[in-house]
Design an enzyme around this catalytic site. Sequence first.
Site, PDB file in Angstrom:
ATOM      1  N   VAL A  84     -91.977  43.657  -6.736  1.00  0.00           N
ATOM      2  CA  VAL A  84     -91.958  43.321  -5.308  1.00  0.00           C
ATOM      3  C   VAL A  84     -93.119  42.384  -4.983  1.00  0.00           C
ATOM      4  O   VAL A  84     -93.012  41.527  -4.113  1.00  0.00           O
ATOM      5  CB  VAL A  84     -91.972  44.595  -4.422  1.00  0.00           C
ATOM      6  CG1 VAL A  84     -93.260  45.370  -4.542  1.00  0.00           C
ATOM      7  CG2 VAL A  84     -91.732  44.246  -2.973  1.00  0.00           C
ATOM      8  N   GLY A  85     -94.230  42.543  -5.693  1.00  0.00           N
ATOM      9  CA  GLY A  85     -95.375  41.656  -5.478  1.00  0.00           C
ATOM     10  C   GLY A  85     -95.050  40.276  -6.028  1.00  0.00           C
ATOM     11  O   GLY A  85     -94.384  40.146  -7.062  1.00  0.00           O
ATOM     12  N   GLY A 158     -96.654  48.664   5.223  1.00  0.00           N
ATOM     13  CA  GLY A 158     -95.353  48.038   4.945  1.00  0.00           C
ATOM     14  C   GLY A 158     -94.411  49.088   4.396  1.00  0.00           C
ATOM     15  O   GLY A 158     -94.534  50.275   4.713  1.00  0.00           O
ATOM     16  N   ILE A 160     -94.120  50.353   1.334  1.00  0.00           N
ATOM     17  CA  ILE A 160     -94.768  51.381   0.520  1.00  0.00           C
ATOM     18  C   ILE A 160     -95.799  52.158   1.346  1.00  0.00           C
ATOM     19  O   ILE A 160     -95.873  53.387   1.267  1.00  0.00           O
ATOM     20  CB  ILE A 160     -95.394  50.751  -0.744  1.00  0.00           C
ATOM     21  CG1 ILE A 160     -94.277  50.187  -1.630  1.00  0.00           C
ATOM     22  CG2 ILE A 160     -96.230  51.771  -1.519  1.00  0.00           C
ATOM     23  CD1 ILE A 160     -94.747  49.343  -2.802  1.00  0.00           C
ATOM     24  N   ARG A 240    -102.962  45.622  -5.401  1.00  0.00           N
ATOM     25  CA  ARG A 240    -103.331  44.706  -6.477  1.00  0.00           C
ATOM     26  C   ARG A 240    -104.837  44.810  -6.684  1.00  0.00           C
ATOM     27  O   ARG A 240    -105.605  44.977  -5.721  1.00  0.00           O
ATOM     28  CB  ARG A 240    -102.978  43.255  -6.128  1.00  0.00           C
ATOM     29  CG  ARG A 240    -101.507  42.916  -6.240  1.00  0.00           C
ATOM     30  CD  ARG A 240    -101.019  42.902  -7.691  1.00  0.00           C
ATOM     31  NE  ARG A 240     -99.623  42.500  -7.809  1.00  0.00           N
ATOM     32  CZ  ARG A 240     -98.585  43.347  -7.864  1.00  0.00           C
ATOM     33  NH1 ARG A 240     -98.792  44.652  -7.829  1.00  0.00           N
ATOM     34  NH2 ARG A 240     -97.350  42.889  -7.992  1.00  0.00           N
ATOM     35  N   ASP A 264    -104.656  52.258  -9.384  1.00  0.00           N
ATOM     36  CA  ASP A 264    -103.527  52.042 -10.287  1.00  0.00           C
ATOM     37  C   ASP A 264    -103.501  50.586 -10.730  1.00  0.00           C
ATOM     38  O   ASP A 264    -102.727  50.216 -11.607  1.00  0.00           O
ATOM     39  CB  ASP A 264    -102.213  52.403  -9.579  1.00  0.00           C
ATOM     40  CG  ASP A 264    -100.997  52.259 -10.492  1.00  0.00           C
ATOM     41  OD1 ASP A 264    -101.095  52.695 -11.665  1.00  0.00           O
ATOM     42  OD2 ASP A 264     -99.969  51.710 -10.061  1.00  0.00           O
ATOM     43  N   HIS A 288    -101.390  50.741 -14.043  1.00  0.00           N
ATOM     44  CA  HIS A 288    -100.374  50.062 -13.220  1.00  0.00           C
ATOM     45  C   HIS A 288     -98.977  50.664 -13.460  1.00  0.00           C
ATOM     46  O   HIS A 288     -98.070  49.971 -13.936  1.00  0.00           O
ATOM     47  CB  HIS A 288    -100.371  48.550 -13.507  1.00  0.00           C
ATOM     48  CG  HIS A 288     -99.777  47.748 -12.372  1.00  0.00           C
ATOM     49  ND1 HIS A 288    -100.186  46.459 -12.058  1.00  0.00           N
ATOM     50  CD2 HIS A 288     -98.795  48.040 -11.479  1.00  0.00           C
ATOM     51  CE1 HIS A 288     -99.476  46.013 -11.044  1.00  0.00           C
ATOM     52  NE2 HIS A 288     -98.627  46.955 -10.676  1.00  0.00           N
ATOM     53  N   ILE A 289     -98.839  51.930 -13.096  1.00  0.00           N
ATOM     54  CA  ILE A 289     -97.572  52.637 -13.348  1.00  0.00           C
ATOM     55  C   ILE A 289     -96.881  53.085 -12.057  1.00  0.00           C
ATOM     56  O   ILE A 289     -96.060  53.998 -12.063  1.00  0.00           O
ATOM     57  CB  ILE A 289     -97.788  53.854 -14.284  1.00  0.00           C
ATOM     58  CG1 ILE A 289     -98.911  54.789 -13.741  1.00  0.00           C
ATOM     59  CG2 ILE A 289     -98.101  53.410 -15.700  1.00  0.00           C
ATOM     60  CD1 ILE A 289     -99.012  56.119 -14.470  1.00  0.00           C
TER      61      ILE A 289
HETATM   62  P1  NDP Z   1     -94.539  44.963   2.298  1.00  0.00           P
HETATM   63  O1  NDP Z   1     -94.406  43.496   2.447  1.00  0.00           O
HETATM   64  O2  NDP Z   1     -93.515  45.846   2.886  1.00  0.00           O
HETATM   65  O3  NDP Z   1     -95.954  45.444   2.832  1.00  0.00           O
HETATM   66  C1  NDP Z   1     -97.086  44.685   2.642  1.00  0.00           C
HETATM   67  C2  NDP Z   1     -98.037  45.013   3.731  1.00  0.00           C
HETATM   68  O4  NDP Z   1     -99.217  44.225   3.517  1.00  0.00           O
HETATM   69  C3  NDP Z   1     -97.514  44.678   5.121  1.00  0.00           C
HETATM   70  O5  NDP Z   1     -97.457  45.840   5.887  1.00  0.00           O
HETATM   71  C4  NDP Z   1     -98.554  43.726   5.668  1.00  0.00           C
HETATM   72  O6  NDP Z   1     -98.911  44.051   6.992  1.00  0.00           O
HETATM   73  C5  NDP Z   1     -99.740  44.011   4.794  1.00  0.00           C
HETATM   74  N1  NDP Z   1    -100.696  42.915   4.888  1.00  0.00           N
HETATM   75  C6  NDP Z   1    -100.496  41.606   4.698  1.00  0.00           C
HETATM   76  N2  NDP Z   1    -101.613  40.929   4.991  1.00  0.00           N
HETATM   77  C7  NDP Z   1    -102.521  41.847   5.353  1.00  0.00           C
HETATM   78  C8  NDP Z   1    -103.856  41.777   5.787  1.00  0.00           C
HETATM   79  N3  NDP Z   1    -104.481  40.600   5.892  1.00  0.00           N
HETATM   80  N4  NDP Z   1    -104.511  42.925   6.090  1.00  0.00           N
HETATM   81  C9  NDP Z   1    -103.875  44.114   5.977  1.00  0.00           C
HETATM   82  N5  NDP Z   1    -102.595  44.234   5.601  1.00  0.00           N
HETATM   83  C10 NDP Z   1    -101.936  43.113   5.300  1.00  0.00           C
HETATM   84  O7  NDP Z   1     -94.649  45.214   0.719  1.00  0.00           O
HETATM   85  P2  NDP Z   1     -94.470  46.578  -0.080  1.00  0.00           P
HETATM   86  O8  NDP Z   1     -94.972  47.695   0.744  1.00  0.00           O
HETATM   87  O9  NDP Z   1     -93.118  46.650  -0.636  1.00  0.00           O
HETATM   88  O10 NDP Z   1     -95.490  46.315  -1.298  1.00  0.00           O
HETATM   89  C11 NDP Z   1     -96.860  46.148  -1.046  1.00  0.00           C
HETATM   90  C12 NDP Z   1     -97.606  45.761  -2.301  1.00  0.00           C
HETATM   91  O11 NDP Z   1     -97.704  46.863  -3.170  1.00  0.00           O
HETATM   92  C13 NDP Z   1     -96.942  44.681  -3.152  1.00  0.00           C
HETATM   93  O12 NDP Z   1     -97.218  43.393  -2.647  1.00  0.00           O
HETATM   94  C14 NDP Z   1     -97.557  44.920  -4.508  1.00  0.00           C
HETATM   95  O13 NDP Z   1     -98.719  44.138  -4.629  1.00  0.00           O
HETATM   96  C15 NDP Z   1     -97.944  46.387  -4.488  1.00  0.00           C
HETATM   97  N6  NDP Z   1     -97.149  47.201  -5.403  1.00  0.00           N
HETATM   98  C16 NDP Z   1     -97.796  47.884  -6.402  1.00  0.00           C
HETATM   99  C17 NDP Z   1     -97.102  48.702  -7.251  1.00  0.00           C
HETATM  100  C18 NDP Z   1     -97.782  49.441  -8.336  1.00  0.00           C
HETATM  101  O14 NDP Z   1     -97.169  49.659  -9.369  1.00  0.00           O
HETATM  102  N7  NDP Z   1     -99.024  49.856  -8.155  1.00  0.00           N
HETATM  103  C19 NDP Z   1     -95.646  48.871  -7.138  1.00  0.00           C
HETATM  104  C20 NDP Z   1     -95.071  48.115  -6.057  1.00  0.00           C
HETATM  105  C21 NDP Z   1     -95.819  47.316  -5.231  1.00  0.00           C
HETATM  106  P3  NDP Z   1     -98.304  43.199   8.205  1.00  0.00           P
HETATM  107  O15 NDP Z   1     -96.843  43.503   8.161  1.00  0.00           O
HETATM  108  O16 NDP Z   1     -99.017  43.709   9.388  1.00  0.00           O
HETATM  109  O17 NDP Z   1     -98.580  41.782   7.889  1.00  0.00           O
HETATM  110  C1  DGY Z   2     -94.660  45.365  -8.150  1.00  0.00           C
HETATM  111  O1  DGY Z   2     -93.425  45.489  -8.167  1.00  0.00           O
HETATM  112  O2  DGY Z   2     -95.236  44.504  -7.495  1.00  0.00           O
HETATM  113  C2  DGY Z   2     -95.447  46.364  -8.935  1.00  0.00           C
HETATM  114  O3  DGY Z   2     -96.761  46.047  -9.051  1.00  0.00           O
HETATM  115  C3  DGY Z   2     -94.834  46.824 -10.197  1.00  0.00           C
HETATM  116  O4  DGY Z   2     -93.636  47.453  -9.940  1.00  0.00           O
END
Ligand code: NDP
Ligand code: DGY
Length: 323
Positions: A84-85, A158, A160, A240, A264, A288-289
């Site tokens: 998703v990232g 967001g 997650i 991240r 993570d 990173h799991i």
């Molecule tokens: P979303 O796009 O749904 O959520 C991202 C959030 O980041 C939004 O709520 C947004 O807030 C917020 N954001 C953006 N800019 C800022 C800022 N300047 N200050 C504070 N918040 C901010 O994405 P997901 O929830 O689906 O995923 C989020 C992240 O989680 C991914 O981008 C990825 O990097 C990470 N991830 C990690 C995983 C892992 O294995 N550890 C697995 C999956 C994802 P707003 O809407 O107010 O802009």
């Molecule tokens: C993502 O999807 O961004 C995670 O970091 C791995 O699933």
Amino acid sequence: MHTAQKIMKVFITRRIPQEGLKILSQAGVCKVSLWDSDEPVSRAELLKGVAGAHGLLCLLSDKIDTEVLDAAGPNLKVISTLSVGFDHMAMDGVRVGYTPDVLTDATAELTVALLLATARRLPEGVVEVINGGWSTWKPLWLCGHGLSGSTVGVIGLGRIGMAIARRLKPFGVKKLLYSGRTDKSYAAEVEGEYVPLDTLVSESDFVVVSCALTPDTQGLCNKDFFCKMKNTAVFINTSRGAVVNQEDLYWALSSGQIACAGLDVTTPEPLPTDHPLLTLKNCVVLPHIGSATYSTRGIMAELSANNLLAGLQGTDMPSELQF
Ligand code: NDP
Ligand code: DGY
């Protein structure tokens, strides 16, 4: 008379779950070339593999920049990332598919597991049992921090972040704060209160980072940030690694400025085994799991394959990034 359909070239940068490969082979529109390994493709092999490709299926560990786009050349129609990232990608005139939603539950669940493991010192406890440090039941031994009656702050509510909040609330969390760029109406479900970042950082017992990595969030959790946290606070990051200044985090943990941290994600990944953070008992680091359940990874592979096919065929993707 109909013209034979041109078979398009696809490069996949790693061994991925069969579910995704099956979809691509059954579609009959592309010839897949796969970096058939669990280890990352080298830069040279990536540039070679992508040459002339119509589609690229990549991972978050592949840096997809203009050099890669140039190496691919004009055929390239679509990049589909198994994540998703998307902070690892340059997006220059090419359609991009990603995997939102399908990994939300798995990542939120892992975040809660990491939070509890960190706050209640589970890895330390397990080591003590194994190494004979468990001499008797001791009133002052291995005490940690509980969620009941606490204030939790979620940075980035967001998909997650919200799923984390939903899971944490039933633990008896008293106050749920969140920060980000915009107030969210859906936060009402968890009685979330939109506050400035400084308020969240200084009032929370648990700070959970679940925002995207962007130029604005890069290095957001720095010395200034940790100085505002309570000395008893727990810091969790499953977004991240680059959102955190790790030298500043090391300082905050080793000086007692904050209680403990669970990560993570790190910079770099993997974190070198001699990294100072790994010397600290109050820092729990996972590899990173977040999305690593069998079913989630299978569904991510299916979605990324379907995104890729749609990009190749010029149809609507199930999950296309909108710029
Ligand atoms: P979303 O796009 O749904 O959520 C991202 C959030 O980041 C939004 O709520 C947004 O807030 C917020 N954001 C953006 N800019 C800022 C800022 N300047 N200050 C504070 N918040 C901010 O994405 P997901 O929830 O689906 O995923 C989020 C992240 O989680 C991914 O981008 C990825 O990097 C990470 N991830 C990690 C995983 C892992 O294995 N550890 C697995 C999956 C994802 P707003 O809407 O107010 O802009
Ligand atoms: C993502 O999807 O961004 C995670 O970091 C791995 O699933």
